[in-house]
Design a protein around this motif. Sequence first.
Motif, PDB file in Angstrom:
ATOM      1  N   ALA A   1       6.046   9.996   0.210  1.00 27.27           N
ATOM      2  CA  ALA A   1       5.182   8.811   0.201  1.00 27.27           C
ATOM      3  C   ALA A   1       5.225   8.097   1.533  1.00 27.27           C
ATOM      4  CB  ALA A   1       5.609   7.858  -0.917  1.00 27.27           C
ATOM      5  N   VAL A   2       4.066   7.630   1.966  1.00 31.81           N
ATOM      6  CA  VAL A   2       3.971   6.708   3.097  1.00 31.81           C
ATOM      7  C   VAL A   2       3.830   5.318   2.495  1.00 31.81           C
ATOM      8  CG1 VAL A   2       2.647   6.001   5.108  1.00 31.81           C
ATOM      9  CG2 VAL A   2       2.915   8.435   4.586  1.00 31.81           C
ATOM     10  N   LEU A   3       4.832   4.476   2.743  1.00 29.91           N
ATOM     11  CA  LEU A   3       4.895   3.157   2.106  1.00 29.91           C
ATOM     12  C   LEU A   3       4.689   2.073   3.159  1.00 29.91           C
ATOM     13  CD1 LEU A   3       8.068   3.744  -0.122  1.00 29.91           C
ATOM     14  CD2 LEU A   3       5.669   4.128  -0.730  1.00 29.91           C
ATOM     15  N   ARG A   4       3.829   1.115   2.812  1.00 32.26           N
ATOM     16  CA  ARG A   4       3.573  -0.022   3.698  1.00 32.26           C
ATOM     17  C   ARG A   4       4.008  -1.311   2.998  1.00 32.26           C
ATOM     18  NH1 ARG A   4      -2.292   0.810   6.737  1.00 32.26           N
ATOM     19  NH2 ARG A   4      -1.582   2.445   8.169  1.00 32.26           N
ATOM     20  N   PHE A   5       4.839  -2.075   3.715  1.00 28.47           N
ATOM     21  CA  PHE A   5       5.366  -3.318   3.162  1.00 28.47           C
ATOM     22  C   PHE A   5       4.876  -4.508   3.992  1.00 28.47           C
ATOM     23  CE2 PHE A   5       8.342  -0.024   1.940  1.00 28.47           C
ATOM     24  CZ  PHE A   5       8.641  -0.338   0.621  1.00 28.47           C
TER      25      PHE A   5
ATOM     26  N   GLY B   1       1.621  -5.833  11.849  1.00 31.81           N
ATOM     27  CA  GLY B   1       1.489  -6.650  10.649  1.00 31.81           C
ATOM     28  C   GLY B   1       2.017  -6.001   9.384  1.00 31.81           C
ATOM     29  N   ILE B   2       2.598  -4.810   9.507  1.00 36.38           N
ATOM     30  CA  ILE B   2       3.167  -4.107   8.353  1.00 36.38           C
ATOM     31  C   ILE B   2       4.470  -3.449   8.766  1.00 36.38           C
ATOM     32  CG2 ILE B   2       0.973  -3.618   7.160  1.00 36.38           C
ATOM     33  CD1 ILE B   2       1.112  -0.799   8.478  1.00 36.38           C
ATOM     34  N   LEU B   3       5.287  -3.149   7.768  1.00 39.91           N
ATOM     35  CA  LEU B   3       6.477  -2.325   7.962  1.00 39.91           C
ATOM     36  C   LEU B   3       6.234  -1.032   7.202  1.00 39.91           C
ATOM     37  CD1 LEU B   3      10.192  -3.349   7.911  1.00 39.91           C
ATOM     38  CD2 LEU B   3       9.437  -1.403   6.547  1.00 39.91           C
ATOM     39  N   GLU B   4       6.155   0.081   7.936  1.00 42.76           N
ATOM     40  CA  GLU B   4       5.728   1.353   7.346  1.00 42.76           C
ATOM     41  C   GLU B   4       6.822   2.404   7.499  1.00 42.76           C
ATOM     42  OE1 GLU B   4       1.621   2.568   7.963  1.00 42.76           O
ATOM     43  OE2 GLU B   4       2.385   4.484   8.757  1.00 42.76           O
ATOM     44  N   ILE B   5       7.080   3.156   6.423  1.00 40.95           N
ATOM     45  CA  ILE B   5       8.055   4.235   6.452  1.00 40.95           C
ATOM     46  C   ILE B   5       7.510   5.441   5.694  1.00 40.95           C
ATOM     47  CG2 ILE B   5      10.116   2.791   6.682  1.00 40.95           C
ATOM     48  CD1 ILE B   5      10.521   3.030   3.662  1.00 40.95           C
ATOM     49  N   CYS B   6       8.059   6.616   5.994  1.00 35.12           N
ATOM     50  CA  CYS B   6       7.773   7.844   5.237  1.00 35.12           C
ATOM     51  C   CYS B   6       9.039   8.217   4.476  1.00 35.12           C
ATOM     52  CB  CYS B   6       7.383   8.985   6.161  1.00 35.12           C
ATOM     53  SG  CYS B   6       5.878   8.718   7.086  1.00 35.12           S
TER      54      CYS B   6
ATOM     55  N   GLU C   1       0.862  -1.187   0.000  1.00 31.07           N
ATOM     56  CA  GLU C   1       0.000   0.000   0.000  1.00 31.07           C
ATOM     57  C   GLU C   1       0.894   1.230   0.000  1.00 31.07           C
ATOM     58  OE1 GLU C   1      -3.320   2.174   2.892  1.00 31.07           O
ATOM     59  OE2 GLU C   1      -2.746   0.078   3.250  1.00 31.07           O
ATOM     60  N   ARG C   2       0.403   2.321  -0.614  1.00 31.66           N
ATOM     61  CA  ARG C   2       1.163   3.568  -0.591  1.00 31.66           C
ATOM     62  C   ARG C   2       0.214   4.761  -0.623  1.00 31.66           C
ATOM     63  NH1 ARG C   2       5.261   4.142  -5.087  1.00 31.66           N
ATOM     64  NH2 ARG C   2       5.205   6.323  -4.403  1.00 31.66           N
ATOM     65  N   ARG C   3       0.613   5.827   0.056  1.00 29.82           N
ATOM     66  CA  ARG C   3      -0.086   7.105  -0.027  1.00 29.82           C
ATOM     67  C   ARG C   3       0.927   8.145  -0.483  1.00 29.82           C
ATOM     68  NH1 ARG C   3      -2.830   7.655   5.952  1.00 29.82           N
ATOM     69  NH2 ARG C   3      -3.809   5.602   6.106  1.00 29.82           N
ATOM     70  N   ASP C   4       0.559   8.916  -1.488  1.00 29.44           N
ATOM     71  CA  ASP C   4       1.476   9.898  -2.057  1.00 29.44           C
ATOM     72  C   ASP C   4       1.013  11.309  -1.749  1.00 29.44           C
ATOM     73  OD1 ASP C   4       3.515   8.322  -3.792  1.00 29.44           O
ATOM     74  OD2 ASP C   4       1.576   7.400  -4.230  1.00 29.44           O
ATOM     75  N   TYR C   5       1.979  12.178  -1.468  1.00 30.87           N
ATOM     76  CA  TYR C   5       1.717  13.573  -1.154  1.00 30.87           C
ATOM     77  C   TYR C   5       2.679  14.447  -1.966  1.00 30.87           C
ATOM     78  CZ  TYR C   5      -0.413  11.566   3.090  1.00 30.87           C
ATOM     79  OH  TYR C   5      -1.171  10.827   3.986  1.00 30.87           O
ATOM     80  N   GLY C   6       2.241  15.685  -2.266  1.00 30.78           N
ATOM     81  CA  GLY C   6       3.122  16.712  -2.790  1.00 30.78           C
ATOM     82  C   GLY C   6       3.640  16.518  -4.193  1.00 30.78           C
ATOM     83  N   ILE C   7       3.074  15.609  -4.958  1.00 26.71           N
ATOM     84  CA  ILE C   7       3.574  15.391  -6.328  1.00 26.71           C
ATOM     85  C   ILE C   7       3.371  16.645  -7.166  1.00 26.71           C
ATOM     86  CG2 ILE C   7       3.296  14.028  -8.437  1.00 26.71           C
ATOM     87  CD1 ILE C   7       2.508  11.660  -6.699  1.00 26.71           C
ATOM     88  N   ASP C   8       2.206  17.310  -7.022  1.00 32.90           N
ATOM     89  CA  ASP C   8       1.883  18.475  -7.858  1.00 32.90           C
ATOM     90  C   ASP C   8       2.769  19.670  -7.566  1.00 32.90           C
ATOM     91  OD1 ASP C   8      -0.107  16.938  -8.955  1.00 32.90           O
ATOM     92  OD2 ASP C   8      -1.700  17.744  -7.651  1.00 32.90           O
ATOM     93  N   VAL C   9       3.381  19.733  -6.368  1.00 35.92           N
ATOM     94  CA  VAL C   9       4.221  20.885  -6.029  1.00 35.92           C
ATOM     95  C   VAL C   9       5.696  20.500  -6.000  1.00 35.92           C
ATOM     96  CG1 VAL C   9       2.396  22.047  -4.746  1.00 35.92           C
ATOM     97  CG2 VAL C   9       3.882  20.430  -3.557  1.00 35.92           C
ATOM     98  N   ASP C  10       6.017  19.410  -6.697  1.00 39.75           N
ATOM     99  CA  ASP C  10       7.395  18.948  -6.829  1.00 39.75           C
ATOM    100  C   ASP C  10       8.051  18.710  -5.455  1.00 39.75           C
ATOM    101  OD1 ASP C  10       9.527  18.081  -8.328  1.00 39.75           O
ATOM    102  OD2 ASP C  10      10.492  20.058  -8.377  1.00 39.75           O
TER     103      ASP C  10
END
Length: 736
Positions: free
Chosen positions: A506-510, A559-564, A493-502
Motif C-alpha cells: 500500500a501507498v499510504l498518505r497521511f 503537504g502530506i506524509l507518504e510511505i510505501c 488516501e491510500r492505493r493498494d496493490y497485489g491483494i489478489d496475489v497475496d
Amino acid sequence: MFRTIHSIPGLIAALLVALIAATGAVLSVNPALERMQAAVPARGEVSVADLAGKVQANIPGVENIKRKPSGEIVVTYFDPDRPGVVTVDPRSGASTGAYEPSAFTLWITNLHRKLLLGDTGRAFAGAGAAAMLILSLSGAVMLAQRLGGWKKLLGRIHGTPSQRLHGELGRAAVAGLVLSAATGLFLSLSTFEILPDGSPAEAPFASASGGQTLPVGDLAALKAVDLNDLRQLTFPYPDDPSDVFTLTTDSGEMTVDPATGTVQTAATNTPFQTAYQWIYALHTGEGLWWLALVLGASASIVPIMTGTGLVIWVARRRARPRIAHNVGAQSADTVILVGSEGNSTWGFAGTLHAALTKAGHRVHTGAMNDVTVYRHADRLIVLTATYGDGEAPSSARRFLDRLANLKSAPARTYYVLGFGDRQFAHYCRFADMADRALAAKGAERLLDTARIDRQSAQAFAKWGVDLGHVLGTPLDLHHVPTRPRTCRLRLIERRDYGIDVDAHTAVLRFGVGEVRPSLHRRLFGARLPRFEAGDLVGILPPGNNVARFYSLASASRDGILEICVRKHPGGLCSTFLTGLEVGEEIDAFVRGNPGFRPQPGMAPVIMVGAGTGIGPLAGFIRRNETHRPIHLWFGARNPASDFLYEPDLKNWLTDRRLTGLHTAFSRLPAGSHVQDRLAADAETVRGLIATGAQVMVCGGRDMAAGVAEVFSGVLGPLGLTVEALRKEGRYVEDVY
C-alpha cells in the motif's frame, strides 16, 4: 575532547562572540570608505616638509598634522578666531572641510572594544576574542575529523541542514576568524600590560638650539621623509623658543630643531613595537582596506553560526536521555560507552547506569566516539547498535579509529552488548567489530559478547543477571522503553496493490489533524513536522513502544506524509498499517536521514529501487522541478499487480521530471530482476557515470548487494569502484 572544548566556550560566550563579531563586521567597512575618500600622492611626490609648509600657509595656528592609515590628512589648529580640526588636501595643503568623525562609528567602536563599559568591558572583549579563537580552531579540527582528515577538509559535508550550514560557513570563515581573534587577543593583552605596550618609541627630550627659525618647508630632516611614511608631526609651541618639532613615522620618533632643520634626538621602534603595528593593522584593516573587507565578511558569518551552533547543541541535548549521577570519565570505576543511531540504546544504557550506581559503583556513561584511556576504570561496558549494512551507528562512527590511536586499552577489562534485528544479514556486526578491536588493544574480555534482538527487555534483563554474576553484584535490569515524542497523523488516501496475489502493498498518505483536536491545535492550527523525501518516519503500533521505520516518499512541503508499506506475515506494524481505513490515525515521529539525498547540482542521478524501495525515489523525482536528468531502474513482480506509482511515473516522464524509466518484472514469462536490467543496460549506465552521475539504491538487502555487484562490473572499464564512489558520496544506499 574537541567537541567539549568547542561547546563550552561557545555556550558560555555565544552572545558575546556574536556581538563582537557583528560590530567588527560593521567597522570593517570604514577603512575602505576612508580609502575611497582620501587623495594619496605617489611615493616621492610630496615630502613632510612640503605638506607642513603649505598647511602652515593656509591654516594659521597649526598644532598637529596627522596622516591616518587610509592616507587622509587631519590637521589640528588653534587660532583665537578658528580653533578646530580639519582635513586637508595633501598636495595643496588647503582645508577640505571640518573633520567630524561619525558619532555612530565612535559608538560602534566603543561597543566593539569595551562594550560601553570602560576597562571592565575591555576585559570581556578580550575574553570574547579568546573564545572566538578557541571556537575557530576546535571547530576546524572537528570538521577535519568528521570529513576524514585535513586533506578532505574541502569535501562534502553531510548532516542535518543546521549541521551542513554550520560546517560550510565555518569552513569559509575559519581563516579570517582565526586572524581576527588572535590579533584581537594580542591587542587586549597589550592593553592590560600582560604583554609589553606596543606604542611607538619616544625620542628623548630635546631643546631647540635657539636663533632664527627656518620656514618649516625648508627643514632638511622633514624634507627627507616621504609623506606616505608620516604618522604625526607636532609643531613647536609658538611662545616657547626652546620647543622642537616632533615627527613620528612607522619606524619611530625624532625631534627636529626648528632653527637648523637637523635631527636632534631619535628613537627607533623595537621589533616588538614594529610587530605590534602590523598586528594592529591586521586586526583593524587600517591601511589594508581589502583585508578589512575579507575579515568583515568572515565576522558577519559568526552570528549565523552562533544560531546554527545553538540549534545543533539543543538537538544533541534533546536526543540523549539525561543520565542522573553521571560522574566524570576519569574518576569512574565503570565506564559505559554507547553506540546508537536512533537513541534507543541510550535508554538501555541509562537503566544499566542506574543499576550499577545503586550497587555502589562510580559510573560514567558517554558516546563511543569519545573513547579514551580511563585511568581509574576497572571495566568498560560497550552497548552498541549496528546501523545499515553492518556499519557503526552515528555515536560510534569514530570509535574504531580513535581506539586504534590510543597508546593502551581504555580499561583493563571489557564487556560488549550488541543490539540489532535478527532479520538483517549483518545482525550485531558492529558489536563484533568493537569486541575484536578491544581484544586486539589488550583489554580482557570477561563476558562473551551478547546480542539483544529487537530491543527485548527480557533478553536485556537476562544479560544483566550474567553481568551481575561476573561483577559479584546482583543487577536487576528492569528496562521500560521510553515512548518517543510523537504526533498524530490521519490517513487521508491510500492505493493498494497485489491483494489478489497475496502480496499486499500500500501507498499510504497521511495528513495532520486529530478527530478531536486539542485546544492548542484549534487555536494555532496543525502542521506536519519538517522532513525531506528519504528521511525516516518512526511509527508505533498500538500497545508497543518500539518504533518501526519507513522511508518517506514525500517532503513536508508537499503537504502530506507518504510511505510505501508491504504486509509481511506476522509483521506487527505492517499488518497494522495495511489494515488502516481512511480517517484512522497513527502515532509517528520523523528522523532525519541526510546521508540519502541527491547531491546538489545538475549532474545525472541513477536511481535503483525494487518493491517499496521506490518510495523515497518517487519523492525525489516529484520535487525535480529543475528537470535534472534522473534515470530510474525499477523492479517488481508483475506490472498488473505491483507496478507502484505507475501513473505518476508516466506523468513525470511527460513533464521531464523523470528522464528515463527502465523496468524489470520477475514474475513475467521472460522475467528478470532489476539488477539484470542494469546489467543489460551497462553501456547506458557507464555513460551516465562517466558524466558524473550519482547512484541511489533503495530496497531490500539482497537486491542492494546484487546491484552493487553489477556496478562493480560496469565501473571497471572506467577505472572506478563502488567503494570509490561511496567515498565521493556518489553511491548511496537505503537498505532494509
